[in-house]
Design a protein around this motif. Structure first.
Motif, short mmCIF file in Angstrom:
data_model
loop_
_atom_site.label_atom_id
_atom_site.label_comp_id
_atom_site.label_asym_id
_atom_site.label_seq_id
_atom_site.Cartn_x
_atom_site.Cartn_y
_atom_site.Cartn_z
N HIS A 78 0.92 -1.14 0.00
CA HIS A 78 0.00 0.00 0.00
C HIS A 78 0.96 1.20 0.00
CE1 HIS A 78 -3.03 -2.95 1.28
NE2 HIS A 78 -2.15 -3.35 2.17
N MET A 81 1.11 4.52 1.99
CA MET A 81 1.17 4.46 3.45
C MET A 81 2.55 4.82 4.00
SD MET A 81 -1.37 1.34 4.50
CE MET A 81 -1.85 1.86 6.14
N ILE A 101 -5.18 3.79 12.08
CA ILE A 101 -5.02 3.78 10.62
C ILE A 101 -6.30 4.24 9.91
CG2 ILE A 101 -4.49 2.34 8.61
CD1 ILE A 101 -2.10 3.06 10.54
N GLU A 105 -6.71 7.53 7.69
CA GLU A 105 -7.05 7.38 6.27
C GLU A 105 -8.25 8.24 5.87
OE1 GLU A 105 -7.16 3.14 5.45
OE2 GLU A 105 -5.05 3.19 4.85
N ARG A 106 -8.98 8.74 6.86
CA ARG A 106 -10.08 9.66 6.53
C ARG A 106 -9.54 10.97 5.96
NH1 ARG A 106 -12.88 7.77 11.33
NH2 ARG A 106 -12.24 9.60 12.50
N ILE A 108 -7.15 11.13 3.83
CA ILE A 108 -6.49 10.86 2.56
C ILE A 108 -7.16 11.60 1.41
CG2 ILE A 108 -6.29 9.03 0.82
CD1 ILE A 108 -5.33 7.21 2.92
N VAL A 113 -1.94 10.60 -1.76
CA VAL A 113 -1.62 9.29 -2.34
C VAL A 113 -0.53 9.45 -3.41
CG1 VAL A 113 -2.52 7.35 -3.71
CG2 VAL A 113 -3.86 8.27 -1.80
N TYR A 136 -4.72 0.31 -3.08
CA TYR A 136 -4.99 1.50 -2.27
C TYR A 136 -6.11 2.34 -2.87
CZ TYR A 136 -3.67 4.23 1.77
OH TYR A 136 -3.68 4.82 2.99
N SER A 164 -16.20 5.21 -0.06
CA SER A 164 -14.76 5.45 -0.16
C SER A 164 -14.50 6.95 -0.31
CB SER A 164 -14.22 4.70 -1.37
OG SER A 164 -13.16 5.38 -1.98
N THR A 165 -13.40 7.42 0.25
CA THR A 165 -13.00 8.82 0.10
C THR A 165 -12.82 9.16 -1.37
OG1 THR A 165 -11.55 8.22 1.93
CG2 THR A 165 -11.47 10.51 1.19
#
Ligand SMILES: [Zn+2]
Length: 462
Positions: A78, A81, A101, A105-106, A108, A113, A136, A164-165
């Motif tokens: 990933h 990360m 985590i 990841e919220r 992101i 990325v 990812y 998903s974001t």
């Protein structure tokens, strides 16, 4: 390995080295060897004198003390990360994932990325990886970063039952993946896989749709499978089958499937994986750090299951160094079986090269140094105190060398690292951008850690 020609054929680059490890089926190793590169492919491999005789090289790079080997394949990452490296360590898996985590990841976004992946690619090239298989969010940004740098990658958007974001509602995930599949269809470096997260985050319906999509585009279907005892117990309770059995019942256990981790596998699971031709990616350092267990790699290999090697993400490892991962893999299984003969150095290097290519269905192009294959090549600086003397090059690579010993790297015939200088990217820029994100993530993590400390205090007081 070398072709006998009446006239020397022109090649773009001739690499010569003290030792050339081919990782071909015959296990050829050439002392005082050479590899000739034409375009993106290997034109010849063999003893230096023979290769030099049949090739007229435009450029020659000579490494008389060094070891040449096929580019390493990191089969489960990933990459982005890297932004979370060291953010939360030494915690129980559930706490680590749910309290640290997932909340991080919220935050992101596509930009994070993109830069996190660029940093990961720098780290991977500097430690000898030439192909990575990534799962990812914002997989389009992962593909873009890899393509710009000239890195080889298999990418896939992580799919699950919740929003998903990146793509929003779950229904959009498959559409997003299909667009990715179409966009990168004929790319020489980037491939797209369909990547449902796990059996505990994806409904049977979603898994089946993923399987259909993968089949339609002849893509790999990749999933985290049987990583922990909890996952297996929950799956048994919910579906009356192990995760492997569950995928078998759904008709998804085929040679298209690649299972990441495969730690908690019953003997029946292992035989089913072998019978169905499923590949497994072993991630020993992640499994050790999260205390998930020891994957039955020795048994799987005996059954003929192709097992590749991966680092997993930087939050659970915490680096992307495949040379270190090989060392760990070899030693973990020796101590686990109390048998120093299991997983010898030659087998471990095969996990990181030939098997990696096989599980990604790229065995016709990658995984060994052979004429006609892609010129993904790594040179290890052998002229160092910790790499002398050289009795057995496999042992040296697995037990003595580390990522920092990588001197030069080619991907598809293109020099991307030369004498530890990254030639196709601005690494300082990627480091600075990730540090900017880390400042924001660090502040956020401190708040989270505070609440976690209070929660633990409360739990302890009971
Ligand atoms: Zn993973």
């Amino acid at each position: 390995m070398t072709e006998v020609l009446a006239q020397p054929a022109p090649v773009d680059l001739l690499l010569t080295a003290g030792t050339v490890i081919t990782m071909n089926q015959a296990g050829d190793v050439f002392q005082d060897g050479a590899v000739a590169v034409r375009g993106d492919r290997i034109a010849a491999v063999g003893p230096r004198m023979e290769v030099a005789r049949c090739c007229q090289a435009r450029q020659t790079l000579a490494y008389p003390q060094d070891i040449i080997l096929p580019g390493l394949i990191n089969a489960h990452t990933h990459a982005a990360m890297t932004c979370f490296r060291g953010l939360a360590d030494d915690l129980p898996l559930e706490t680590w994932l749910n309290d640290h985590i997932f909340p991080a990841e919220r935050l992101i976004c596509r930009d994070l990325v993109y830069w996190g992946t660029r940093l990961a690619i720098a780290e991977m090239i500097l430690s000898g990886t030439t192909t990575f298989c990534d799962m990812y969010l914002f997989a389009d940004a992962v593909a873009q970063a890899a393509r710009e740098i000239g890195m080889r990658a298999v990418v896939g958007e992580v799919l699950y039952d919740f929003p998903s974001t990146n793509y929003g509602e779950p229904a959009n995930g498959l559409k997003f993946t299909e667009t990715l599949l179409r966009t990168w269809q004929d790319d020489p470096l980037i491939q797209v896989a369909v990547q449902p997260h796990a059996v505990y985050t994806c409904s049977p319906d979603l898994l089946q749709r993923c399987g259909d999509l993968a089949q339609r585009y002849e893509a790999r279907l990749i999933i985290h499978l049987a990583e922990t005892q909890k996952e297996v117990a929950d799956c048994q309770k919910r579906y009356g089958a192990t995760p492997v059995g569950h995928l078998y019942n759904l008709g998804l256990l085929t040679d298209r499937l690649l299972a990441d981790h495969g730690v908690v596998l019953s003997p029946a699971d292992q035989e089913l994986l072998a019978a169905q031709g499923v590949g497994v990616v072993h991630c020993p350092e992640s499994n050790m750090k999260l205390a998930s267990g020891v994957a039955p790699v020795v048994a799987l290999l005996q059954l003929g299951v192709p097992v590749a090697l991966g680092t997993d993400g930087c939050a659970s490892n915490n680096n992307l160094d495949m040379l270190q991962e090989m060392d760990t893999a070899a030693k973990l299984h020796k101590v686990f079986h109390l048998d120093p003969t299991v997983l010898p150095a030659t087998s471990v290097l095969a996990l990181a090269t030939r098997h990696g290519a096989q599980v990604l269905n790229l065995q016709d192009r990658l995984g060994s140094l052979e004429p006609g294959k892609q010129a993904d090549i790594v040179v290890i600086n052998g002229d160092q105190p910790h790499l002398l003397p050289l009795y057995n090059p496999y042992s040296q690579l697995v037990y003595a060398a580390g990522g920092g010993d990588v001197r030069t790297v080619l991907i598809a015939g293109r020099l991307v690292l030369q004498d530890r200088r990254l030639l196709t990217m601005d690494v300082a820029e990627a480091m600075a951008r990730v540090n900017e994100y880390a400042q924001r993530l660090g502040t956020f993590a401190c708040q989270e850690n505070g609440s976690e400390a209070r929660r633990l205090q409360k739990a302890g007081g009971r």
